[in-house]
Design a protein around this motif. Structure first.
Motif, PDB file in Angstrom:
ATOM      1  N   LYS A  71      -0.317  11.476   2.661  1.00 33.30           N
ATOM      2  CA  LYS A  71       1.009  11.456   1.839  1.00 33.30           C
ATOM      3  C   LYS A  71       2.026  10.985   2.394  1.00 33.30           C
ATOM      4  O   LYS A  71       2.812   9.848   1.760  1.00 33.30           O
ATOM      5  CB  LYS A  71       1.145  12.638   0.894  1.00 33.30           C
ATOM      6  N   GLN A  72       2.655  11.603   3.440  1.00 29.63           N
ATOM      7  CA  GLN A  72       3.600  11.184   4.232  1.00 29.63           C
ATOM      8  C   GLN A  72       3.429   9.737   4.784  1.00 29.63           C
ATOM      9  O   GLN A  72       4.368   9.090   4.932  1.00 29.63           O
ATOM     10  CB  GLN A  72       3.819  12.223   5.443  1.00 29.63           C
ATOM     11  N   TRP A  73       2.294   9.287   5.404  1.00 28.99           N
ATOM     12  CA  TRP A  73       2.157   8.071   5.876  1.00 28.99           C
ATOM     13  C   TRP A  73       2.328   7.276   4.497  1.00 28.99           C
ATOM     14  O   TRP A  73       3.106   6.154   4.879  1.00 28.99           O
ATOM     15  CB  TRP A  73       0.583   7.852   6.139  1.00 28.99           C
ATOM     16  N   ALA A  74       1.938   7.067   3.341  1.00 31.03           N
ATOM     17  CA  ALA A  74       1.966   6.167   2.413  1.00 31.03           C
ATOM     18  C   ALA A  74       3.347   6.400   1.873  1.00 31.03           C
ATOM     19  O   ALA A  74       3.829   5.181   1.570  1.00 31.03           O
ATOM     20  CB  ALA A  74       1.070   6.541   1.269  1.00 31.03           C
TER      21      ALA A  74
ATOM     22  N   SER B 111       0.012   7.609  -5.243  1.00 32.83           N
ATOM     23  CA  SER B 111       0.954   8.624  -5.419  1.00 32.83           C
ATOM     24  C   SER B 111       2.413   8.003  -5.004  1.00 32.83           C
ATOM     25  O   SER B 111       3.237   8.699  -5.401  1.00 32.83           O
ATOM     26  CB  SER B 111       0.754   9.938  -4.757  1.00 32.83           C
ATOM     27  N   SER B 112       2.311   7.197  -3.971  1.00 37.15           N
ATOM     28  CA  SER B 112       3.800   6.731  -3.444  1.00 37.15           C
ATOM     29  C   SER B 112       4.234   5.587  -4.022  1.00 37.15           C
ATOM     30  O   SER B 112       5.367   4.912  -3.456  1.00 37.15           O
ATOM     31  CB  SER B 112       3.356   6.346  -1.786  1.00 37.15           C
ATOM     32  N   GLY B 113       3.609   5.278  -5.307  1.00 36.23           N
ATOM     33  CA  GLY B 113       4.068   4.015  -6.108  1.00 36.23           C
ATOM     34  C   GLY B 113       3.658   2.718  -5.607  1.00 36.23           C
ATOM     35  O   GLY B 113       4.082   1.805  -6.204  1.00 36.23           O
ATOM     36  N   LEU B 114       2.490   2.717  -5.256  1.00 36.05           N
ATOM     37  CA  LEU B 114       1.845   1.388  -4.763  1.00 36.05           C
ATOM     38  C   LEU B 114       0.785   0.874  -5.748  1.00 36.05           C
ATOM     39  O   LEU B 114       0.008   2.028  -6.241  1.00 36.05           O
ATOM     40  CB  LEU B 114       1.445   1.350  -3.334  1.00 36.05           C
ATOM     41  N   SER B 115       0.787  -0.203  -5.954  1.00 30.97           N
ATOM     42  CA  SER B 115      -0.519  -0.605  -6.853  1.00 30.97           C
ATOM     43  C   SER B 115      -1.487  -1.229  -5.841  1.00 30.97           C
ATOM     44  O   SER B 115      -1.239  -2.273  -5.282  1.00 30.97           O
ATOM     45  CB  SER B 115      -0.183  -1.664  -8.045  1.00 30.97           C
TER      46      SER B 115
END
Ligand SMILES: C[S@@+](CC[C@H](N)C(=O)[O-])C[C@H]1O[C@@H](n2cnc3c(N)ncnc32)[C@H](O)[C@@H]1O
Length: 257
Positions: free
Chosen positions: A132-135, A206-210
């Motif tokens: 999650k932190q990576w993303a 989850s980090s807002g990427l499609s």
């Protein structure tokens, strides 16, 4: 457990072996050969004039290959030895690049610059405890509309080698040699984490990427696992019970807002 220092020591040692290996073939690279493979060249496309961030850049051959393709590049890696070697290569080849020695999570927390493209490839995720932190690091480093590109070894092969496919609360801690042909048998302690495909994909979403593209491949350009056979014009494959094992996957994702 200080996993960062354990892995940094191991990668510092590995880098010293890798720069002299046929596997990385620094001589050919210095003579103009790109270290990038068809998969990432076709996926990322034209980078001329783009700002490209390369996470876990090792000693910089791929980063500098993107610079040769016309990108303005920044490479980040935990290993100070790798970053020294990357800077040395950059000077010898008179290429323009910024190399940063840092843990990618610390880099992500400090960085304020935005990039058109974030790229990372081949053996990167297992060193990271928290995807999650990576993303988030990737998402925060991209401009709106910017692209993320991952090409990674498929976790299916880890499963066949006896490692967990599903994420485990505890990392694997093992003494390992390295994967280049000139490995002298010296082993270093390394700390790694299993990450399933759904964990990778959901962290990016989850980090807002499609996610715009997800692919799996039966051939790898690298002869770095046991049991691979070379197929001319294709690369290395692994056969399990008469069937091809998925050896790589790739993801293209975009930051929309
Ligand atoms: C297998 S290499 C990447 C492969 C790369 N495509 C290559 O061969 O040139 C993995 C890299 O991840 C780096 N690394 C491991 N943990 C890291 C961390 N927490 N932050 C930044 N880099 C890390 C290592 O130093 C190493 O250079």
């Amino acid at each position: 457990m200080d996993y960062l220092n354990i892995n940094k020591d191991a990668w510092d040692k590995r880098t010293k072996v890798h720069v002299d290996s046929k596997f990385y073939d620094v001589e050919a690279f210095k003579n103009g050969k790109s270290s990038l493979n068809t998969i990432e060249l076709e996926q990322v496309g034209n980078v001329t004039g783009k700002k490209l961030l390369h996470l876990q850049c090792h000693f910089g051959q791929d980063t500098l290959s993107w610079a040769r393709q016309g990108a303005t590049v920044t490479g980040v890696d935990l290993s100070t030895e790798a970053i020294e070697q990357a800077n040395e290569l950059k000077s010898v080849l008179a290429l323009d690049a910024t190399f940063v020695a840092n843990d990618i999570y610390k880099f992500g927390a400090e960085n304020t610059e935005k990039f058109d493209v974030v790229f990372t490839s081949y053996g990167v995720l297992c060193w990271l405890p928290d995807l999650k932190q990576w993303a988030e690091t990737i998402s925060n480093s991209l401009i709106t509309g910017g692209e993320f590109h991952l090409v990674e070894f498929h976790t299916f092969n880890d499963l066949l080698c006896g490692y967990s496919y599903f994420p485990d609360s505890e990392p694997d801690i093992e003494d390992e040699g390295t994967y280049t042909e000139n490995c002298d048998g010296e082993k270093s302690k390394m700390v790694t984490w299993a990450h399933s495909l759904s964990e990778v994909i959901n962290a990016l979403i989850s980090s807002g990427l499609s996610i715009e593209q997800f692919k799996e491949y039966p051939y790898s350009p690298y002869n770095c696992f046991e049991g691979l056979e070379f197929i001319a014009g294709k690369g290395y494959q692994m056969i399990h019970k008469k069937q091809q094992v998925p050896l790589l996957y790739s993801i293209k994702a975009r930051k929309n807002s």
